[in-house]
Design a protein around this motif. Structure first.
Motif, PDB file in Angstrom:
ATOM      1  N   TYR A  67     -39.370 -69.014   5.933  1.00  0.00           N
ATOM      2  CA  TYR A  67     -39.833 -69.247   4.598  1.00  0.00           C
ATOM      3  C   TYR A  67     -40.883 -68.246   4.049  1.00  0.00           C
ATOM      4  O   TYR A  67     -41.784 -67.406   5.187  1.00  0.00           O
ATOM      5  N   ILE A  78     -44.075 -66.922   3.149  1.00  0.00           N
ATOM      6  CA  ILE A  78     -45.505 -67.694   3.214  1.00  0.00           C
ATOM      7  C   ILE A  78     -46.067 -67.139   1.986  1.00  0.00           C
ATOM      8  O   ILE A  78     -46.934 -68.154   1.286  1.00  0.00           O
ATOM      9  N   GLU A  94     -33.591 -64.278   8.959  1.00  0.00           N
ATOM     10  CA  GLU A  94     -34.465 -63.549   9.922  1.00  0.00           C
ATOM     11  C   GLU A  94     -33.502 -62.523  10.732  1.00  0.00           C
ATOM     12  O   GLU A  94     -32.211 -62.905  10.762  1.00  0.00           O
ATOM     13  N   LYS A 146     -45.478 -62.281  24.660  1.00  0.00           N
ATOM     14  CA  LYS A 146     -44.503 -61.451  23.889  1.00  0.00           C
ATOM     15  C   LYS A 146     -45.216 -60.205  23.899  1.00  0.00           C
ATOM     16  O   LYS A 146     -44.525 -59.208  23.732  1.00  0.00           O
ATOM     17  N   ASN A 188     -44.223 -58.574   2.259  1.00  0.00           N
ATOM     18  CA  ASN A 188     -42.825 -58.033   2.172  1.00  0.00           C
ATOM     19  C   ASN A 188     -42.513 -56.556   2.054  1.00  0.00           C
ATOM     20  O   ASN A 188     -43.435 -55.743   1.623  1.00  0.00           O
ATOM     21  N   ASP A 213     -38.735 -59.764  14.967  1.00  0.00           N
ATOM     22  CA  ASP A 213     -39.458 -59.006  15.973  1.00  0.00           C
ATOM     23  C   ASP A 213     -38.352 -57.983  16.743  1.00  0.00           C
ATOM     24  O   ASP A 213     -38.761 -57.172  17.257  1.00  0.00           O
ATOM     25  N   HIS A 239     -50.306 -67.313  11.972  1.00  0.00           N
ATOM     26  CA  HIS A 239     -50.026 -66.364  11.143  1.00  0.00           C
ATOM     27  C   HIS A 239     -51.401 -66.008  10.365  1.00  0.00           C
ATOM     28  O   HIS A 239     -52.184 -66.872  10.351  1.00  0.00           O
ATOM     29  N   ARG A 240     -51.818 -64.685  10.374  1.00  0.00           N
ATOM     30  CA  ARG A 240     -52.961 -64.066   9.894  1.00  0.00           C
ATOM     31  C   ARG A 240     -52.580 -63.558   8.436  1.00  0.00           C
ATOM     32  O   ARG A 240     -52.749 -62.380   8.354  1.00  0.00           O
TER      33      ARG A 240
HETATM   34  C1  UD1 Z   1     -47.231 -61.186  13.557  1.00  0.00           C
HETATM   35  C2  UD1 Z   1     -48.541 -61.402  13.222  1.00  0.00           C
HETATM   36  C3  UD1 Z   1     -48.832 -62.576  12.452  1.00  0.00           C
HETATM   37  C4  UD1 Z   1     -48.081 -62.694  10.977  1.00  0.00           C
HETATM   38  C5  UD1 Z   1     -46.680 -62.148  11.331  1.00  0.00           C
HETATM   39  C6  UD1 Z   1     -45.972 -61.962  10.001  1.00  0.00           C
HETATM   40  C7  UD1 Z   1     -50.576 -61.091  14.894  1.00  0.00           C
HETATM   41  C8  UD1 Z   1     -50.983 -61.525  16.039  1.00  0.00           C
HETATM   42  N1  UD1 Z   1     -49.307 -61.538  14.587  1.00  0.00           N
HETATM   43  O1  UD1 Z   1     -46.549 -62.564  14.346  1.00  0.00           O
HETATM   44  O2  UD1 Z   1     -50.112 -62.779  12.094  1.00  0.00           O
HETATM   45  O3  UD1 Z   1     -48.181 -63.487  10.247  1.00  0.00           O
HETATM   46  O4  UD1 Z   1     -46.424 -60.905  12.252  1.00  0.00           O
HETATM   47  O5  UD1 Z   1     -44.844 -61.173  10.337  1.00  0.00           O
HETATM   48  O6  UD1 Z   1     -51.156 -60.321  13.934  1.00  0.00           O
HETATM   49  N2  UD1 Z   1     -43.099 -63.555   6.755  1.00  0.00           N
HETATM   50  C9  UD1 Z   1     -43.515 -63.766   5.484  1.00  0.00           C
HETATM   51  N3  UD1 Z   1     -43.465 -62.392   4.538  1.00  0.00           N
HETATM   52  C10 UD1 Z   1     -43.063 -61.466   5.278  1.00  0.00           C
HETATM   53  C11 UD1 Z   1     -42.809 -61.307   6.588  1.00  0.00           C
HETATM   54  C12 UD1 Z   1     -43.052 -62.348   7.407  1.00  0.00           C
HETATM   55  O7  UD1 Z   1     -43.826 -64.874   4.955  1.00  0.00           O
HETATM   56  O8  UD1 Z   1     -43.049 -60.450   4.303  1.00  0.00           O
HETATM   57  C13 UD1 Z   1     -43.353 -64.704   7.758  1.00  0.00           C
HETATM   58  C14 UD1 Z   1     -41.894 -65.537   7.612  1.00  0.00           C
HETATM   59  O9  UD1 Z   1     -42.016 -66.690   7.733  1.00  0.00           O
HETATM   60  C15 UD1 Z   1     -41.096 -65.146   8.805  1.00  0.00           C
HETATM   61  C16 UD1 Z   1     -42.324 -64.945   9.931  1.00  0.00           C
HETATM   62  O10 UD1 Z   1     -43.416 -64.524   9.124  1.00  0.00           O
HETATM   63  O11 UD1 Z   1     -40.235 -65.876   9.334  1.00  0.00           O
HETATM   64  C17 UD1 Z   1     -41.947 -63.954  10.977  1.00  0.00           C
HETATM   65  O12 UD1 Z   1     -43.094 -63.879  11.650  1.00  0.00           O
HETATM   66  P1  UD1 Z   1     -42.987 -63.194  13.330  1.00  0.00           P
HETATM   67  O13 UD1 Z   1     -42.551 -61.674  13.099  1.00  0.00           O
HETATM   68  O14 UD1 Z   1     -42.096 -64.029  14.231  1.00  0.00           O
HETATM   69  O15 UD1 Z   1     -44.414 -63.111  13.689  1.00  0.00           O
HETATM   70  P2  UD1 Z   1     -45.217 -62.355  14.706  1.00  0.00           P
HETATM   71  O16 UD1 Z   1     -44.641 -61.296  15.042  1.00  0.00           O
HETATM   72  O17 UD1 Z   1     -45.356 -63.288  15.839  1.00  0.00           O
END
Ligand code: UD1
Ligand code: MG
Length: 362
Positions: free
Chosen positions: A45, A47, A61, A120, A184, A249, A299-300
């Motif tokens: 979603y 955020i 994703e 990770k 984004n 990722d 999420h930060r």
């Molecule tokens: C890293 C960051 C985290 C951040 C996240 C966002 C650290 C330690 N971790 O975590 O703080 O919140 O990336 O990618 O700094 N999303 C959005 N809008 C976007 C991109 C992502 O809402 O433009 C959300 C979506 O819910 C998506 C999720 O972030 O599904 C993906 O997160 P993920 O890449 O798995 O997070 P991390 O890499 O673990």
């Protein structure tokens, strides 16, 4: 300026042509792959849209997997066209591809299985092995000009320590890209800016030395960075605000490892680190949370206000939040543009620094 070797021009152009084809292939494949990942419940979603209708949409994703697969096909097929006289290069090239491929696999595993994030952080250290084992290139670093008179050396041979340096570089750069994220377009956007800077650097450097090995190093870095840039631009067209796909990722790790490999095989890893200025700042701001001195939430991200559509910086230690606190609230789109300009500014500073420290003609 020296002449660039004739046998390098043809493969560079063929590589550029393949990359262009890769761009269109990626644009075509992303919607197809999106349907399949949604079917397997691989979505997120958005955020920063929470509280608006867009915030309830399931965004597919891990579309970085398309970029990685197209990239691998291009770079493997390209070997057919590159008649490098020195087969050592081919060994390293294939080792580089193995590391990139391994990293993509681990990134995809992470997207599917949701690996705990402290674990990770270590995934790139495993993926870097193929490159570390096969690397037979230079183990020297260039001493900046002002320091040469003190140290008495123009270059310093680090020997085995250089491999440890490469290892840390791989772990650092991959994670750096992944944690400078959450709005984004930023994950792919920063890669596009860095890859463009590398390409400019290669074009500027390839003709400044008559040494064939020096020219080949920059050509090889171009062989990898052109396909990266082309396929990433295709992904950016879908991931730009408002995102219709997320990169996963899979992408951040793939892109980070590709940039590292390019820096190492092109033998400009110190320059690469300066291109990562924004990421280094973000890492420093993140350190207290990364190393467990402060609580680190999943999420930060900044705080989104659905009424105004503006983002506000929070206390989480990221460059995004720092920037918002410094320069005030912004929409997600303009924040991304600002941060990409900061990235470009960092790369510009890098070109300036290089000139001051080592001179254009090294
Ligand atoms: C890293 C960051 C985290 C951040 C996240 C966002 C650290 C330690 N971790 O975590 O703080 O919140 O990336 O990618 O700094 N999303 C959005 N809008 C976007 C991109 C992502 O809402 O433009 C959300 C979506 O819910 C998506 C999720 O972030 O599904 C993906 O997160 P993920 O890449 O798995 O997070 P991390 O890499 O673990
Ligand atoms: Mg991520």
């Amino acid at each position: 300026h020296y002449q660039i070797q004739h046998d390098l021009i043809k493969p560079i152009l063929i590589n550029a042509g393949l990359s262009l084809a890769g761009f269109f292939l990626t644009v075509k494949m992303i919607p197809v792959a999106s349907k399949y990942v949604l079917k397997r419940n691989l979505f997120g979603y958005d955020i920063n849209k929470k509280g608006t209708p867009q915030g309830t949409v399931k965004v597919p994703e891990s579309l970085g997997i398309v970029v990685a697969v197209v990239f691998m096909v291009l770079t493997i097929v390209f070997q057919f066209f590159n008649f490098a006289p020195d087969s050592n290069w081919l060994v390293e090239y294939n080792a580089a591809l193995a590391s990139i491929c391994f990293m993509t696999l681990l990134g995809f595993i992470d997207d599917v299985l949701d690996v705990p994030w402290r674990v990770k952080l270590l995934l790139p250290s495993i993926a870097a092995f193929p490159l570390l084992m096969a690397y037979a290139g230079h183990t020297t670093i260039i001493i900046p000009k002002p320091l040469v008179s003190y140290i008495g050396l123009k270059v310093l041979d680090l020997g085995f320590i250089y491999k440890i340096y490469m290892w840390f570089l791989a772990i650092f750069c991959t994670n750096c890209i992944n944690i400078h994220a959450g709005i984004n377009g930023l994950e792919v956007g920063q890669t596009v800016v860095i890859a463009s800077a590398i390409l400019i650097h290669n074009v500027m450097q390839i003709g400044v030395s008559a040494d064939p090995e020096y020219q080949q190093a920059h050509a090889f870095s171009m062989y990898l960075v052109q396909p990266l840039l082309a396929t990433s631009l295709a992904l950016l067209s879908y991931n730009w605000y408002p995102s219709s796909v997320f990169v996963g990722d899979t992408y951040t790790y793939f892109a980070g490892m590709t940039l590292v490999v390019v820096g190492i095989l092109g033998h400009f890893s110190e320059t690469l680190l300066v291109f990562f200025l924004a990421q280094v700042l973000n890492f420093l701001l993140s350190a207290p949370q990364l190393f467990g001195f402060r609580h680190c939430p999943r999420h930060r991200l900044p705080r989104f206000d659905p009424q105004t559509g503006l983002l506000t910086g929070t206390n989480d230690g990221t460059l995004i939040n720092f920037y918002l606190r410094m320069f005030g609230r912004k929409t997600e789109n303009s924040l991304c543009v600002h941060l990409l300009l900061v990235q470009a500014l960092g790369c510009g500073i890098c070109f300036g620094l290089r000139y001051l420290l080592t001179g254009w003609y090294k």
